[in-house]
Design a protein around this motif. Structure first.
Motif, mmCIF file in Angstrom:
data_model
loop_
_atom_site.group_PDB
_atom_site.id
_atom_site.type_symbol
_atom_site.label_atom_id
_atom_site.label_comp_id
_atom_site.label_asym_id
_atom_site.label_seq_id
_atom_site.Cartn_x
_atom_site.Cartn_y
_atom_site.Cartn_z
ATOM 1 N N PRO A 139 5.670 4.063 1.193
ATOM 2 C CA PRO A 139 5.178 2.677 1.490
ATOM 3 C C PRO A 139 4.194 3.193 2.913
ATOM 4 O O PRO A 139 4.789 3.921 3.778
ATOM 5 N N TYR A 140 3.396 2.387 2.938
ATOM 6 C CA TYR A 140 2.375 2.319 4.001
ATOM 7 C C TYR A 140 3.432 1.883 5.457
ATOM 8 O O TYR A 140 4.086 1.023 5.129
ATOM 9 N N LEU A 178 0.821 -1.409 -0.062
ATOM 10 C CA LEU A 178 0.013 -0.026 -0.161
ATOM 11 C C LEU A 178 0.862 1.281 0.108
ATOM 12 O O LEU A 178 1.784 1.359 0.837
ATOM 13 N N ILE A 179 0.605 2.139 -0.700
ATOM 14 C CA ILE A 179 1.277 3.332 -0.990
ATOM 15 C C ILE A 179 0.534 4.413 -0.308
ATOM 16 O O ILE A 179 -0.750 4.592 -0.661
ATOM 17 N N GLU A 231 -9.128 -2.385 -0.676
ATOM 18 C CA GLU A 231 -8.408 -2.995 -1.619
ATOM 19 C C GLU A 231 -7.994 -1.823 -2.936
ATOM 20 O O GLU A 231 -7.940 -2.205 -4.043
ATOM 21 N N GLU A 232 -7.379 -0.723 -2.082
ATOM 22 C CA GLU A 232 -6.670 0.245 -3.112
ATOM 23 C C GLU A 232 -5.194 0.082 -3.098
ATOM 24 O O GLU A 232 -4.597 -0.127 -1.992
ATOM 25 N N ARG A 233 -4.773 0.588 -3.883
ATOM 26 C CA ARG A 233 -3.204 0.186 -3.989
ATOM 27 C C ARG A 233 -2.540 1.716 -3.599
ATOM 28 O O ARG A 233 -1.379 1.655 -2.745
ATOM 29 N N GLU A 234 -3.338 2.551 -3.626
ATOM 30 C CA GLU A 234 -2.834 3.901 -3.075
ATOM 31 C C GLU A 234 -3.943 4.671 -2.390
ATOM 32 O O GLU A 234 -5.069 4.411 -2.571
#
Length: 149
Positions: free
Chosen positions: A60-61, A49-50, A99-102
């Protein structure tokens, strides 16, 4: 898994069971060299996750950033370390369930504030004062009035 006592890479699993959070496995291990026992936790690897910061930089998370912000907010409050860990787990679950990448840092901050509001009003105001960057007493008072309603 390296032994935390002697550094030996060879160990055996003595016991496995679900951890209290239900999202990981707790394993008791014994080092084959020094015979000492230690505990490890196994978790499902999630999508990286960003976090999009206010200045549009991306990083990065980092779970520890959420935890440290909550710990500072809860300083000298009657809130246990277990409650804080559970809160961070709930926040993390909510964020990853999207469910998001960012994800914008503001969204994470809002989730934290909503959860803190239910846990402790003082911790909530402390977190909000830093997160929302209160410039003066009036904005601080406005936030307190929202809680009192």
């Amino acid at each position: 898994m390296k032994c935390p006592f002697c550094g030996e890479a060879d160990s055996k699993v003595i016991d496995s069971r679900p951890a209290e959070d239900g999202n990981s496995i707790r394993r008791r291990r014994q080092c084959n060299a020094c015979q000492k026992r230690f505990t490890t936790y196994e978790k499902v690897e999630t999508i990286p996750l960003i976090v999009i910061k206010k200045d549009n930089n991306r990083e990065p998370y980092d779970r520890q950033k959420i935890a440290s912000g909550i710990i500072r907010s809860c300083h000298k409050r009657p809130i246990s370390a277990d409650q804080i860990n559970k809160l961070v787990d709930e926040i993390e679950t909510e964020i990853f369930n999207r469910e998001e990448r960012e994800i914008p840092a503001q969204d994470i901050g809002e989730v934290v504030m909503n959860r803190l509001k239910d846990l402790d009003a003082v911790a909530y105001v402390r977190f909000a004062s830093v997160y929302r960057e209160f410039k003066d007493v009036n904005t601080f008072m406005d936030e307190i009035k929202k809680i009192l309603k």
